[in-house]
Design a protein around this motif. Structure first.
Motif, PDB file in Angstrom:
ATOM      1  N   PHE A  18      14.410 -32.384  -1.584  1.00  0.00           N
ATOM      2  CA  PHE A  18      15.499 -31.379  -2.110  1.00  0.00           C
ATOM      3  C   PHE A  18      15.050 -30.815  -3.344  1.00  0.00           C
ATOM      4  CE2 PHE A  18      19.041 -30.198  -4.597  1.00  0.00           C
ATOM      5  CZ  PHE A  18      19.725 -29.161  -3.759  1.00  0.00           C
ATOM      6  N   TRP A  19      14.551 -31.979  -4.638  1.00  0.00           N
ATOM      7  CA  TRP A  19      14.457 -31.342  -5.905  1.00  0.00           C
ATOM      8  C   TRP A  19      13.157 -30.604  -5.778  1.00  0.00           C
ATOM      9  CZ3 TRP A  19      18.617 -30.940  -8.517  1.00  0.00           C
ATOM     10  CH2 TRP A  19      19.491 -32.003  -8.198  1.00  0.00           C
ATOM     11  N   THR A  65      10.545 -24.120   3.203  1.00  0.00           N
ATOM     12  CA  THR A  65       9.974 -24.790   4.469  1.00  0.00           C
ATOM     13  C   THR A  65      10.096 -26.529   3.975  1.00  0.00           C
ATOM     14  OG1 THR A  65       8.417 -23.182   4.747  1.00  0.00           O
ATOM     15  CG2 THR A  65       7.823 -25.485   5.266  1.00  0.00           C
ATOM     16  N   ALA A  66       9.954 -26.834   2.705  1.00  0.00           N
ATOM     17  CA  ALA A  66      10.342 -28.153   2.375  1.00  0.00           C
ATOM     18  C   ALA A  66      11.702 -28.760   2.740  1.00  0.00           C
ATOM     19  CB  ALA A  66       9.933 -28.508   0.915  1.00  0.00           C
ATOM     20  N   ARG A  73       5.982 -31.045   4.139  1.00  0.00           N
ATOM     21  CA  ARG A  73       6.243 -31.049   2.745  1.00  0.00           C
ATOM     22  C   ARG A  73       4.903 -31.416   2.064  1.00  0.00           C
ATOM     23  NH1 ARG A  73       6.697 -35.907   4.964  1.00  0.00           N
ATOM     24  NH2 ARG A  73       5.659 -37.609   4.368  1.00  0.00           N
ATOM     25  N   SER A  74       3.899 -31.962   2.322  1.00  0.00           N
ATOM     26  CA  SER A  74       2.591 -31.951   1.777  1.00  0.00           C
ATOM     27  C   SER A  74       1.758 -30.864   1.727  1.00  0.00           C
ATOM     28  CB  SER A  74       1.587 -33.134   2.495  1.00  0.00           C
ATOM     29  OG  SER A  74       2.246 -34.320   2.830  1.00  0.00           O
ATOM     30  N   LEU A  75       1.859 -30.108   2.778  1.00  0.00           N
ATOM     31  CA  LEU A  75       1.126 -28.673   2.644  1.00  0.00           C
ATOM     32  C   LEU A  75       1.948 -27.687   1.807  1.00  0.00           C
ATOM     33  CD1 LEU A  75      -1.115 -26.852   3.474  1.00  0.00           C
ATOM     34  CD2 LEU A  75       0.419 -26.071   5.658  1.00  0.00           C
ATOM     35  N   ALA A  76       3.102 -27.965   2.082  1.00  0.00           N
ATOM     36  CA  ALA A  76       3.887 -26.885   0.875  1.00  0.00           C
ATOM     37  C   ALA A  76       3.874 -27.246  -0.422  1.00  0.00           C
ATOM     38  CB  ALA A  76       5.642 -26.936   1.541  1.00  0.00           C
ATOM     39  N   GLY A  77       3.677 -28.680  -0.859  1.00  0.00           N
ATOM     40  CA  GLY A  77       3.632 -29.133  -2.008  1.00  0.00           C
ATOM     41  C   GLY A  77       2.403 -28.568  -2.661  1.00  0.00           C
ATOM     42  N   VAL A  78       1.080 -28.783  -1.701  1.00  0.00           N
ATOM     43  CA  VAL A  78      -0.164 -28.339  -2.388  1.00  0.00           C
ATOM     44  C   VAL A  78      -0.112 -26.927  -2.658  1.00  0.00           C
ATOM     45  CG1 VAL A  78      -2.513 -28.227  -1.639  1.00  0.00           C
ATOM     46  CG2 VAL A  78      -1.299 -30.452  -1.576  1.00  0.00           C
ATOM     47  N   LEU A  79       0.244 -26.031  -1.655  1.00  0.00           N
ATOM     48  CA  LEU A  79       0.135 -24.605  -1.626  1.00  0.00           C
ATOM     49  C   LEU A  79       1.242 -24.151  -2.758  1.00  0.00           C
ATOM     50  CD1 LEU A  79       0.371 -23.306   1.918  1.00  0.00           C
ATOM     51  CD2 LEU A  79      -1.762 -23.525   0.371  1.00  0.00           C
ATOM     52  N   MET A 110       7.397 -32.304  -3.859  1.00  0.00           N
ATOM     53  CA  MET A 110       7.388 -31.883  -2.749  1.00  0.00           C
ATOM     54  C   MET A 110       6.073 -33.038  -1.906  1.00  0.00           C
ATOM     55  SD  MET A 110       8.121 -28.229  -1.565  1.00  0.00           S
ATOM     56  CE  MET A 110       7.289 -27.235  -2.972  1.00  0.00           C
ATOM     57  N   PHE A 111       4.985 -32.847  -2.631  1.00  0.00           N
ATOM     58  CA  PHE A 111       4.079 -33.783  -2.237  1.00  0.00           C
ATOM     59  C   PHE A 111       4.262 -35.283  -2.081  1.00  0.00           C
ATOM     60  CE2 PHE A 111      -0.216 -35.796  -2.437  1.00  0.00           C
ATOM     61  CZ  PHE A 111      -0.754 -35.199  -1.560  1.00  0.00           C
ATOM     62  N   ALA A 112       4.965 -35.555  -3.304  1.00  0.00           N
ATOM     63  CA  ALA A 112       5.102 -37.280  -3.583  1.00  0.00           C
ATOM     64  C   ALA A 112       6.255 -37.635  -2.801  1.00  0.00           C
ATOM     65  CB  ALA A 112       5.418 -37.268  -4.927  1.00  0.00           C
TER      66      ALA A 112
END
Length: 161
Positions: A18-19, A65-66, A73-79, A110-112
């Motif tokens: 969420f955050w 998306t996250a 979440r991993s792809l969204a965080g990296v992008l 998001m990635f973590a």
């Protein structure tokens, strides 16, 4: 069992990054809104307004998306982190650094983020296995209850508890 709206909100919020998504949405709104500001705020807009608006919209979509597809979440965080870093150069210092910093923070969160694993039963709750009279060095290795290659919970990314 009927849950109150507050309990449903907490359950929904804890089941996703969420955050990180919130910071990405705020960063996208900051980067997207500055080129649309009055001319007194923005001294020179030029062609830089188009990439700014596009990067802001993409960051907002990645934050959503996250929230609504936590498996991505991993792809969204990296992008999100990459776009926030690119906005530093391409979009008025990334929304006067506020958008870039929020985007990098949101992308990292998001990635973590990891989903909660199902609680494992305690060893006391399992019945004791009968002791074998065979010495340990000649005993055959035992099979684990979880097949090889699975993590024991439904996360498609293979997160460990």
């Amino acid at each position: 069992m009927l849950l109150s709206p507050w309990q449903r909100w907490r359950r929904w919020r804890r089941g996703r990054p969420f955050w990180g998504g919130l910071f990405a949405v705020l960063a996208g709104a900051e980067i997207c809104a500055l080129p649309l500001a009055p001319l007194k705020v923005m001294l020179q807009q030029g062609i830089a307004g188009i990439p700014s608006v596009l990067m802001g919209i993409v960051m907002i979509v990645l934050g959503l998306t996250a929230w609504f597809s936590p498996a991505q979440r991993s792809l969204a965080g990296v992008l999100t982190t990459l776009i926030a870093t690119a906005a530093l150069v391409l979009s008025n210092l990334g929304g006067f650094l506020i958008g870039t910093l929020l985007g990098i923070l949101g992308g990292g969160l998001m990635f973590a983020w990891q989903p909660h694993a199902a609680p494992r039963p305690s060893p006391e709750a399992q019945p004791a296995a009968p002791q074998s009279p065979v010495p340990p060095q000649s005993a055959a290795p035992t099979q684990s209850p979880t097949p090889t290659g699975t993590t024991g919970h439904p996360d498609p990314q293979g997160a460990q508890p």
